[in-house]
Motif scaffolding. Structure first.
Motif, PDB file in Angstrom:
ATOM      1  N   ARG A  91      38.193  30.050  27.564  1.00 12.20           N
ATOM      2  CA  ARG A  91      38.771  30.070  29.055  1.00 12.20           C
ATOM      3  C   ARG A  91      39.596  28.904  29.331  1.00 12.20           C
ATOM      4  O   ARG A  91      38.902  27.663  29.233  1.00 12.20           O
ATOM      5  N   ILE A  92      40.703  28.725  29.899  1.00 13.34           N
ATOM      6  CA  ILE A  92      41.590  27.527  30.062  1.00 13.34           C
ATOM      7  C   ILE A  92      41.126  27.312  31.575  1.00 13.34           C
ATOM      8  O   ILE A  92      41.274  27.762  32.320  1.00 13.34           O
ATOM      9  N   ALA A  93      40.776  25.913  31.700  1.00 14.26           N
ATOM     10  CA  ALA A  93      40.333  25.448  33.031  1.00 14.26           C
ATOM     11  C   ALA A  93      41.785  25.262  33.845  1.00 14.26           C
ATOM     12  O   ALA A  93      42.777  24.298  33.230  1.00 14.26           O
ATOM     13  N   ASP A  94      41.797  25.609  35.115  1.00 11.13           N
ATOM     14  CA  ASP A  94      43.120  25.043  35.928  1.00 11.13           C
ATOM     15  C   ASP A  94      42.833  23.822  36.416  1.00 11.13           C
ATOM     16  O   ASP A  94      41.887  23.458  37.112  1.00 11.13           O
ATOM     17  N   VAL A  95      43.919  23.097  36.502  1.00 16.78           N
ATOM     18  CA  VAL A  95      44.091  21.714  36.901  1.00 16.78           C
ATOM     19  C   VAL A  95      45.288  21.821  37.858  1.00 16.78           C
ATOM     20  O   VAL A  95      46.063  22.565  37.944  1.00 16.78           O
ATOM     21  N   ASN A  96      45.106  20.823  39.015  1.00 16.66           N
ATOM     22  CA  ASN A  96      46.004  20.851  39.892  1.00 16.66           C
ATOM     23  C   ASN A  96      47.459  19.983  39.456  1.00 16.66           C
ATOM     24  O   ASN A  96      47.346  18.996  39.534  1.00 16.66           O
ATOM     25  N   GLU A  97      48.439  20.864  39.101  1.00 17.61           N
ATOM     26  CA  GLU A  97      49.757  20.052  38.476  1.00 17.61           C
ATOM     27  C   GLU A  97      50.603  19.299  39.717  1.00 17.61           C
ATOM     28  O   GLU A  97      50.223  19.901  40.752  1.00 17.61           O
TER      29      GLU A  97
END
Length: 125
Positions: free
Chosen positions: A52-58
């Protein structure tokens, strides 16, 4: 999606090798691993698992202003020039706009996005 484009196994370790991972386009990658172990004849065991790819705040990538950006002189203060929109890959984000001095000019932002004229304009000045 081919997991071998993203990972390889070296010394029993799954290593990320290529492509930028992006939660917004690919929130998970399925990986199939196989283990061959000594026996006569050799046997294999495979297992499918998910990374699972962790979401980051772009960060915001652009700010757009709707409208023609052409204002007739002598329009009254409070005239809406256009609406500001943030281009952000992250859905559901809240954005706050503000004008930066000394470049704010005769404008202000209301309702968190509408750029309005705060004083009348005269071309000859």
């Amino acid at each position: 999606l081919n997991a071998s484009e993203y990972f390889l196994v070296r010394a029993r370790t799954l290593i990320y090798v290529a492509h930028q991972l992006d939660y917004e386009t690919t929130p998970q990658i399925w990986v199939s691993a196989m283990c061959t172990y000594d026996s006569h004849p050799p046997k294999n065991l495979s297992h499918l698992f998910v990374v699972r790819i962790a979401d980051v705040n772009e960060p915001v990538t652009n700010i757009l202003l709707s409208g023609s950006r052409k204002i007739a002189e002598y329009v009254p203060p409070g005239t809406v020039i256009g609406n500001l929109t943030a281009i952000d890959e992250d859905r559901g984000q809240t954005h706050v706009f503000r004008l930066i001095e000394p470049f704010a000019g005769p404008f202000e932002i209301i309702r968190d996005q509408s750029l309005i004229l705060s004083s009348s304009l005269q071309y000859e000045f």
